[in-house]
Scaffold this active site. Structure first.
Site, short mmCIF file in Angstrom:
data_model
loop_
_atom_site.label_atom_id
_atom_site.label_comp_id
_atom_site.label_asym_id
_atom_site.label_seq_id
_atom_site.Cartn_x
_atom_site.Cartn_y
_atom_site.Cartn_z
CG HIS A 71 6.73 9.97 2.94
ND1 HIS A 71 5.55 9.50 3.41
CD2 HIS A 71 7.18 9.71 1.73
CE1 HIS A 71 5.31 8.59 2.47
NE2 HIS A 71 6.26 8.61 1.58
CG ASP A 90 4.61 5.09 -0.20
OD1 ASP A 90 5.48 6.06 0.16
OD2 ASP A 90 3.69 5.34 -1.07
CG ASP A 103 2.40 11.72 4.85
OD1 ASP A 103 3.58 11.61 4.27
OD2 ASP A 103 1.56 11.91 3.60
CG ASP A 138 8.71 7.50 -0.92
OD1 ASP A 138 8.30 6.81 -0.49
OD2 ASP A 138 8.30 8.79 -1.34
CG HIS A 140 -0.86 4.93 -2.24
ND1 HIS A 140 -0.93 5.90 -2.93
CD2 HIS A 140 0.48 5.07 -1.78
CE1 HIS A 140 -0.04 6.68 -2.73
NE2 HIS A 140 0.96 6.29 -2.18
CD GLU A 179 5.60 11.61 -0.92
OE1 GLU A 179 6.17 11.28 -1.87
OE2 GLU A 179 4.87 10.79 -0.48
CD GLU A 180 1.91 8.89 0.05
OE1 GLU A 180 1.47 9.06 -1.04
OE2 GLU A 180 2.79 7.91 0.35
#
Length: 411
Positions: A80, A143, A82, A200, A382, A177-178
């Site tokens: 992904h 990520d 984002d 991922d 994150h 995705e997030e």
């Protein structure tokens, strides 16, 4: 500098942080910037049918080199675009620490952001590796830009080594995705894969074919507002109702008190005054029946509060977000078995981990495209202490190629 590292550093410096509640996919313009860049790179790697759609989803195909008469499955690889809105993804400044010695990595001395095996024991899996972090003011973006770099590097290896035999390879780089927006819009039929892998995951050697079942719950408490000096037997305080709801949640079933295959209730936002109070929470569980029981339990709390106060002052709205991907892999065990064999042939003993979260593969599997998850060699996602191993990325690239070879051998 290793090519995969160059790519990774290039990608993480493009701001693709997604946004909650944007009402549009992609939720941020930066995802288009990376999407168009990747489309150009795919052109130079022999891909065909390259497309960037209106949602910034990049799709492409590398055609089989097996020759006539041989047919292998069309296999997809997905990452992904984002990064998570939990932490800034703007102006990422990567730091590279070569030949990690097993001690401390000082990410940001001024902010006292330090990695060491005491707070991050996973570091010891990467002694001797090249470790990449941010400068401690942003997340890193492994990520999932590590996943993107892994896919692109695998395609370059395949292009430069025609002796690597493979069937059709389907590539996708997906948006949002997030914030759980892109996978529902993904054109599975147009993608053309028989099955796929998201790249991922977390640490080196991990393989995921299970995720949480997930739901989002919104509780609203309304009351009767009146001057507190004349409130006896008249005021119904929404904040008190909200407190009763929160007090009924089991403390042993919260994120901070659970691990492994244990589910939880996660209260992530509260707001309120004497007119209305609102509670937002997440429900997570690996078992579908247990998830239904969690939903029933919350509704029962609401019903009990309303019964006590004699009116429906409290309401609850629960929506399913995604399902455990493993529920949709029945009859497709060859995907899991072949991936595990690929790990072993790449000198990795696979660690089968049930993901305490979700991936695009959760949604795609439910929609009919079986999609388990491969590792990227990253941790602390994150957050400003996120890090990734370059050697783990390279090993993940080897696993991607080996999966293709194993299916080609069976053709």
């Amino acid at each position: 500098m290793k090519r995969i590292l160059e790519r990774f550093i290039d990608y993480v410096q493009i701001d693709t942080e997604s946004a909650e509640d944007a009402g549009v996919v992609p939720s941020t313009k930066g995802q288009f910037d990376l999407a168009h860049k990747l489309a150009e790179e795919l052109k130079g790697l022999g891909a065909v049918n390259i497309k960037v759609d209106e949602h910034a989803c990049v799709t492409a195909k590398v055609t089989s080199n097996l020759g006539s008469g041989k047919k292998a499955p069309s296999i997809g690889f997905i990452a992904h675009l984002d990064t998570a809105p939990d932490c800034s993804g703007k102006n990422v400044k990567p730091q590279v620490f070569e030949n990690y010695d097993g001690g401390e990595i000082i990410i940001n001395k001024e902010k006292d952001i330090v990695l060491n095996p005491k707070n991050t024991p996973e570091l010891l899996d990467y002694v001797g590796n090249t470790i990449v972090t941010s400068d401690g003011t942003t997340l890193l973006g492994a990520d999932n830009k590590a996943g993107i770099a892994i896919i692109i590097d695998a395609l370059e290896n395949i292009k430069n080594n025609p002796d690597i035999k493979h069937g059709d390879i389907c590539i996708a780089f997906t948006p949002d995705e997030e914030v759980q927006g892109g996978a529902e819009l993904f054109d599975i039929e147009g993608f053309g894969a028989d099955f796929a892998f998201t790249i991922d995951g977390d640490g080196i050697g991990e393989f995921n074919h299970e995720t949480f079942n997930a739901a989002d719950a919104h509780v609203e408490c309304k009351g009767v507002c009146i001057h507190p000096g004349a409130a006896k037997n008249k005021m119904i305080n929404p904040i008190v109702l909200a407190n009763e709801f929160l007090s009924a949640l089991p403390r042993t079933e919260a994120p901070e008190t659970t691990e492994g295959r244990e589910g939880f209730y996660y209260v992530y936002e509260i707001s309120g005054d004497t007119d209305v109070a609102k509670i937002d929470l997440l429900l997570r569980d690996f078992d579908r029946d247990s998830m239904e029981n969690r939903m029933t339990f919350l509704r029962a709390i609401v019903a009990k509060i309303n019964e006590k106060w004699g009116k429906d002052y409290v309401t609850i709205d629960i929506k399913t977000q995604y399902y455990n991907m493993n529920d949709f892999l029945e009859g497709q065990e060859h995907i899991i078995e072949t991936a595990i064999e690929a790990y072993r042939q790449c000198n990795l003993e696979p660690r089968i981990v049930a993901v305490r979260g979700g991936t695009d593969g959760s949604t795609l599997s439910r929609r009919g495209l079986p999609t388990p998850n491969l590792f990227v060699g990253g941790h602390n996602y994150h957050s400003v202490s996120e890090f990734a191993s370059v050697e783990a990325m390279e090993k993940a690239k080897d696993v991607v190629i080996k999966i293709l070879e194993l299916y080609a051998e069976k053709a």
